[in-house]
Design a protein around this motif. Sequence first.
Motif, PDB file in Angstrom:
ATOM      1  N   ALA A  13       0.836  -1.208   0.000  1.00 48.62           N
ATOM      2  CA  ALA A  13       0.000   0.000   0.000  1.00 48.62           C
ATOM      3  C   ALA A  13       0.866   1.251   0.000  1.00 48.62           C
ATOM      4  O   ALA A  13       0.558   2.251  -0.664  1.00 48.62           O
ATOM      5  N   THR A  14       1.971   1.204   0.735  1.00 51.93           N
ATOM      6  CA  THR A  14       2.887   2.352   0.791  1.00 51.93           C
ATOM      7  C   THR A  14       3.546   2.579  -0.562  1.00 51.93           C
ATOM      8  O   THR A  14       3.603   3.717  -1.062  1.00 51.93           O
ATOM      9  N   LEU A  15       4.041   1.501  -1.153  1.00 52.71           N
ATOM     10  CA  LEU A  15       4.686   1.617  -2.464  1.00 52.71           C
ATOM     11  C   LEU A  15       3.685   2.090  -3.513  1.00 52.71           C
ATOM     12  O   LEU A  15       4.025   2.906  -4.379  1.00 52.71           O
ATOM     13  N   THR A  16       2.456   1.618  -3.428  1.00 56.47           N
ATOM     14  CA  THR A  16       1.427   2.031  -4.387  1.00 56.47           C
ATOM     15  C   THR A  16       1.154   3.530  -4.287  1.00 56.47           C
ATOM     16  O   THR A  16       1.036   4.220  -5.307  1.00 56.47           O
ATOM     17  N   ALA A  17       1.060   4.042  -3.065  1.00 58.55           N
ATOM     18  CA  ALA A  17       0.807   5.474  -2.879  1.00 58.55           C
ATOM     19  C   ALA A  17       1.953   6.311  -3.452  1.00 58.55           C
ATOM     20  O   ALA A  17       1.728   7.354  -4.085  1.00 58.55           O
ATOM     21  N   ILE A  18       3.179   5.852  -3.244  1.00 58.87           N
ATOM     22  CA  ILE A  18       4.336   6.571  -3.785  1.00 58.87           C
ATOM     23  C   ILE A  18       4.320   6.514  -5.313  1.00 58.87           C
ATOM     24  O   ILE A  18       4.587   7.507  -5.993  1.00 58.87           O
ATOM     25  N   TYR A  19       4.000   5.352  -5.844  1.00 60.68           N
ATOM     26  CA  TYR A  19       3.930   5.179  -7.307  1.00 60.68           C
ATOM     27  C   TYR A  19       2.858   6.076  -7.916  1.00 60.68           C
ATOM     28  O   TYR A  19       3.086   6.729  -8.950  1.00 60.68           O
ATOM     29  N   ARG A  20       1.683   6.137  -7.299  1.00 57.83           N
ATOM     30  CA  ARG A  20       0.597   6.973  -7.820  1.00 57.83           C
ATOM     31  C   ARG A  20       1.000   8.452  -7.799  1.00 57.83           C
ATOM     32  O   ARG A  20       0.672   9.210  -8.720  1.00 57.83           O
ATOM     33  N   THR A  21       1.707   8.851  -6.772  1.00 55.13           N
ATOM     34  CA  THR A  21       2.183  10.235  -6.714  1.00 55.13           C
ATOM     35  C   THR A  21       3.185  10.493  -7.830  1.00 55.13           C
ATOM     36  O   THR A  21       3.117  11.515  -8.520  1.00 55.13           O
TER      37      THR A  21
END
Length: 226
Positions: free
Chosen positions: A17-25
């Motif tokens: 979830a953390t990596l996904t949020a960074i990727y989306r940003t």
Amino acid sequence: MSKHLHLWEKLNERQQATLTAIYRTDQSVEAAQKEGWRLGSIREKASVWRNLQYYFEPTSYETLLHKLLSLAGVVDQGLGSTLALLERHKLIECNYYDGELISIKLTTTGRAVARAGLGELAPKKPPKGQLKPRQWEALCTAYQAGELGLESGLTFGDYAGFSWQWTWLRLRDYQGSGLVKEVGYWNKDGKHSTKLVITQAGIEFYRQQWSQYRTLYPDVNAPKPD
């Protein structure tokens, strides 16, 4: 299974979830940069704009990265440990100042791992020689100007508001057969000046490629060639 998907599956739900949020940003910032380039903004180095700002004062504007991490439910006491693990796997790079997290940069591997886990494909590179939207728009402008050409703007070389470095230079040196050229002349005040004019090769390119680029970039004002 690809090595990137394998690494994604080694992460727990919180880490994913953390990596996904960074990727989306990261992807949101990249899209904004590309839109800015299309509109003529000066290009910054990727190493600058991919450095995603995290830190903000409670009373100031919340960064997109902090917002998406908050929505993912990972902004708590365990965030530091989660980021440290992602950094050990070389998926991200964190920047701290006086113990405060300032920014996060997604690495190339991190981007690939996020895409693998989310089932997204990396965008394909355009064919060699394909003009970018801003370059095509500039060529359309030069085509419409015809023999009269385009006068230089306030910034030297930025004819019609298009960057010399990122747009006109690419068209001038296009595959050894320039699509545009600079022409010197004496103006009414007796001063030497320059203007930018489409070449015969540029005219032929426009006529032959108009249909293809009209489909690629429908938002660009590209009148049908004569």
